[in-house]
Design a protein around this motif. Structure first.
Motif, mmCIF file in Angstrom:
data_model
loop_
_atom_site.group_PDB
_atom_site.id
_atom_site.type_symbol
_atom_site.label_atom_id
_atom_site.label_comp_id
_atom_site.label_asym_id
_atom_site.label_seq_id
_atom_site.Cartn_x
_atom_site.Cartn_y
_atom_site.Cartn_z
ATOM 1 N N SER A 1 0.802 -1.230 0.000
ATOM 2 C CA SER A 1 0.000 0.000 0.000
ATOM 3 C C SER A 1 0.829 1.273 0.000
ATOM 4 C CB SER A 1 -0.900 0.045 1.252
ATOM 5 O OG SER A 1 -1.817 -1.009 1.252
ATOM 6 N N GLY A 2 2.139 1.140 0.214
ATOM 7 C CA GLY A 2 2.903 2.386 0.393
ATOM 8 C C GLY A 2 4.224 2.384 -0.320
ATOM 9 N N SER A 3 5.276 2.565 0.459
ATOM 10 C CA SER A 3 6.604 2.717 -0.111
ATOM 11 C C SER A 3 7.058 1.483 -0.895
ATOM 12 C CB SER A 3 7.598 3.017 1.016
ATOM 13 O OG SER A 3 8.903 2.792 0.570
ATOM 14 N N GLY A 4 6.862 0.322 -0.313
ATOM 15 C CA GLY A 4 7.238 -0.900 -1.025
ATOM 16 C C GLY A 4 8.707 -1.253 -0.937
ATOM 17 N N SER A 5 9.378 -0.820 0.135
ATOM 18 C CA SER A 5 10.795 -1.197 0.235
ATOM 19 C C SER A 5 10.932 -2.706 0.439
ATOM 20 C CB SER A 5 11.518 -0.408 1.337
ATOM 21 O OG SER A 5 11.063 -0.788 2.613
ATOM 22 N N ASN A 6 9.977 -3.314 1.118
ATOM 23 C CA ASN A 6 10.009 -4.780 1.244
ATOM 24 C C ASN A 6 9.772 -5.455 -0.101
ATOM 25 O OD1 ASN A 6 10.262 -6.070 4.078
ATOM 26 N ND2 ASN A 6 9.034 -4.218 4.435
ATOM 27 N N VAL A 7 8.860 -4.900 -0.884
ATOM 28 C CA VAL A 7 8.613 -5.452 -2.219
ATOM 29 C C VAL A 7 9.906 -5.433 -3.017
ATOM 30 C CG1 VAL A 7 7.513 -4.947 -4.448
ATOM 31 C CG2 VAL A 7 6.140 -4.947 -2.354
ATOM 32 N N ASN B 1 1.398 -12.605 5.504
ATOM 33 C CA ASN B 1 1.530 -11.172 5.801
ATOM 34 C C ASN B 1 2.741 -10.975 6.708
ATOM 35 O OD1 ASN B 1 0.682 -8.377 6.084
ATOM 36 N ND2 ASN B 1 -0.034 -8.905 8.135
ATOM 37 N N ILE B 2 3.288 -9.775 6.669
ATOM 38 C CA ILE B 2 4.323 -9.443 7.653
ATOM 39 C C ILE B 2 3.776 -8.335 8.541
ATOM 40 C CG2 ILE B 2 5.542 -7.732 6.209
ATOM 41 C CD1 ILE B 2 8.156 -9.055 7.514
ATOM 42 N N HIS B 3 3.956 -8.510 9.843
ATOM 43 C CA HIS B 3 3.497 -7.505 10.795
ATOM 44 C C HIS B 3 4.716 -6.980 11.553
ATOM 45 C CE1 HIS B 3 0.560 -5.415 13.220
ATOM 46 N NE2 HIS B 3 1.296 -5.713 14.267
ATOM 47 N N PRO B 4 4.818 -5.647 11.711
ATOM 48 C CA PRO B 4 6.045 -5.086 12.283
ATOM 49 C C PRO B 4 6.075 -5.074 13.812
ATOM 50 C CG PRO B 4 4.623 -3.317 11.559
ATOM 51 C CD PRO B 4 3.909 -4.604 11.238
ATOM 52 N N ALA B 5 5.679 -6.177 14.421
ATOM 53 C CA ALA B 5 5.749 -6.315 15.884
ATOM 54 C C ALA B 5 5.605 -7.799 16.210
ATOM 55 C CB ALA B 5 4.651 -5.507 16.575
ATOM 56 N N VAL C 1 13.171 -2.581 12.887
ATOM 57 C CA VAL C 1 12.182 -3.559 12.415
ATOM 58 C C VAL C 1 12.361 -3.795 10.908
ATOM 59 C CG1 VAL C 1 9.704 -3.883 11.990
ATOM 60 C CG2 VAL C 1 10.508 -3.206 14.261
ATOM 61 N N HIS C 2 12.558 -2.719 10.164
ATOM 62 C CA HIS C 2 12.771 -2.859 8.718
ATOM 63 C C HIS C 2 14.000 -3.735 8.424
ATOM 64 C CE1 HIS C 2 9.992 0.318 6.940
ATOM 65 N NE2 HIS C 2 9.888 -0.718 6.149
ATOM 66 N N ALA C 3 15.056 -3.547 9.208
ATOM 67 C CA ALA C 3 16.272 -4.355 8.993
ATOM 68 C C ALA C 3 15.958 -5.839 9.162
ATOM 69 C CB ALA C 3 17.372 -3.901 9.955
ATOM 70 N N LEU C 4 15.150 -6.151 10.170
ATOM 71 C CA LEU C 4 14.740 -7.555 10.373
ATOM 72 C C LEU C 4 13.917 -8.049 9.190
ATOM 73 C CD1 LEU C 4 13.431 -7.929 14.056
ATOM 74 C CD2 LEU C 4 15.598 -8.734 13.123
ATOM 75 N N GLU C 5 13.019 -7.188 8.717
ATOM 76 C CA GLU C 5 12.158 -7.572 7.586
ATOM 77 C C GLU C 5 12.997 -7.883 6.348
ATOM 78 O OE1 GLU C 5 8.077 -5.214 8.710
ATOM 79 O OE2 GLU C 5 9.469 -4.200 7.390
ATOM 80 N N TYR C 6 13.968 -6.996 6.063
ATOM 81 C CA TYR C 6 14.788 -7.184 4.857
ATOM 82 C C TYR C 6 15.570 -8.488 4.951
ATOM 83 C CZ TYR C 6 13.801 -2.212 4.129
ATOM 84 O OH TYR C 6 13.182 -1.008 3.969
ATOM 85 N N LEU D 1 1.619 -10.335 1.400
ATOM 86 C CA LEU D 1 1.221 -8.979 1.772
ATOM 87 C C LEU D 1 2.425 -8.326 2.447
ATOM 88 C CD1 LEU D 1 -2.342 -9.670 3.280
ATOM 89 C CD2 LEU D 1 -1.584 -9.716 0.888
ATOM 90 N N ALA D 2 2.953 -7.293 1.794
ATOM 91 C CA ALA D 2 4.174 -6.642 2.287
ATOM 92 C C ALA D 2 3.871 -5.165 2.506
ATOM 93 C CB ALA D 2 5.306 -6.822 1.275
ATOM 94 N N GLY D 3 3.245 -4.873 3.657
ATOM 95 C CA GLY D 3 2.843 -3.497 3.913
ATOM 96 C C GLY D 3 1.536 -3.171 3.203
ATOM 97 N N PHE D 4 0.605 -4.126 3.238
ATOM 98 C CA PHE D 4 -0.700 -3.932 2.611
ATOM 99 C C PHE D 4 -1.737 -3.663 3.711
ATOM 100 C CE2 PHE D 4 -4.721 -5.728 0.843
ATOM 101 C CZ PHE D 4 -4.902 -4.762 -0.126
HETATM 102 C C1 GRF Z 1 6.577 -2.780 7.032
HETATM 103 O O1 GRF Z 1 7.118 -2.399 8.257
HETATM 104 C C2 GRF Z 1 5.588 -3.893 7.200
HETATM 105 O O2 GRF Z 1 5.886 -4.762 8.243
HETATM 106 C C3 GRF Z 1 4.335 -3.149 7.535
HETATM 107 O O3 GRF Z 1 4.374 -2.021 6.700
HETATM 108 C C4 GRF Z 1 5.728 -1.668 6.437
HETATM 109 C C5 GRF Z 1 5.891 -1.540 4.962
HETATM 110 O O4 GRF Z 1 7.081 -0.924 4.606
HETATM 111 N N1 GRF Z 1 3.185 -3.983 7.465
HETATM 112 P P1 GRF Z 1 7.530 -0.840 3.095
HETATM 113 O O5 GRF Z 1 6.368 -0.272 2.303
HETATM 114 O O6 GRF Z 1 7.868 -2.226 2.642
HETATM 115 O O7 GRF Z 1 8.711 0.066 3.064
#
Ligand code: GRF
Length: 197
Positions: free
Chosen positions: A9-15, A102-106, A170-175, A81-84
């Motif tokens: 839904s947003g920046s998409g750095s995880n995408v 889905n990924i949840h940031p907590a 949290v983002h570092a963990l996600e990446y 779902l990556a930030g959806f």
């Molecule tokens: C991430 O922190 C994800 O866990 C959350 O939304 C954020 C999305 O970041 N659900 P990005 O758009 O991938 O930069």
């Protein structure tokens, strides 16, 4: 060939990180990235990465079968779902059993549910005085953040960490962990993955 469809839904750095991770993996195709925000930065990233970026509106998602039909044509092995930020309609959840994550940031079940997204999550974690936070990768069911947990990773936080600092950790963990978990779920053993921050 394993086929992945991403939602953001947003920046998409995880995408972007996931796309780059699988870039040299011949057995994986990123079929498309779907977004509910016409001006989401993720669409710009799709353009640069030369992958399909598709926008849909609320009506296409909740009232018609438009998004469901598009998903079916992509025949995904995994929907990620990556930030959806919208809740998945029941008909989509039921059409792809065990295939939507889905990924949840907590660290669920803490700090989950409706309204718990982005900075709201990190603010709640900070306010709680918790000494750690993390990420939760989980299956998606009809309720926000309630599907079975696949993986969790933790990171220590300090009482003077700003919400931006917490988000960065949290983002570092996600990446690091999200692409690896996707590969594992698809039954792939990745030789030399490319990741970026
Ligand atoms: C991430 O922190 C994800 O866990 C959350 O939304 C954020 C999305 O970041 N659900 P990005 O758009 O991938 O930069």
């Amino acid at each position: 060939m394993k086929r992945i469809v991403l939602f953001a839904s947003g920046s998409g750095s995880n995408v972007e990180n996931i796309v780059r991770y699988f870039h040299n993996e011949p057995n994986v195709t990123i079929a498309a990235v779907l977004t509910n925000k016409r001006d989401a930065k993720v669409l710009e990233r799709c353009n640069n990465l030369k992958i399909n970026g598709l926008y849909f509106n609320r009506n296409a998602f909740y009232t018609t079968d438009c998004v469901l039909d598009i998903l079916k044509t992509f025949n995904p092995d995994l929907i990620v779902l990556a930030g959806f930020l919208w809740k998945m309609p029941e008909k989509i959840v039921r059409s792809f059993p065990g295939k939507i994550i889905n990924i949840h940031p907590a660290l669920l079940p803490k700090y989950g549910g409706k309204g718990m997204y982005g900075n709201h999550v990190h603010q709640a974690v900070k306010d709680s005085g918790d000494i750690e936070t993390g990420i939760t990768i989980h299956y998606v069911n009809e309720n926000y953040d309630e599907g079975a947990i696949i993986a969790q990773e933790k990171v220590a936080i300090k009482s003077n960490d700003s919400t931006e600092k917490i988000a960065e950790k949290v983002h570092a963990l996600e990446y690091e962990h999200f692409p690896k978990t996707i590969a594992k779920l698809l039954g792939l053993s990745m030789a030399s993955p490319e990741t970026q921050k």
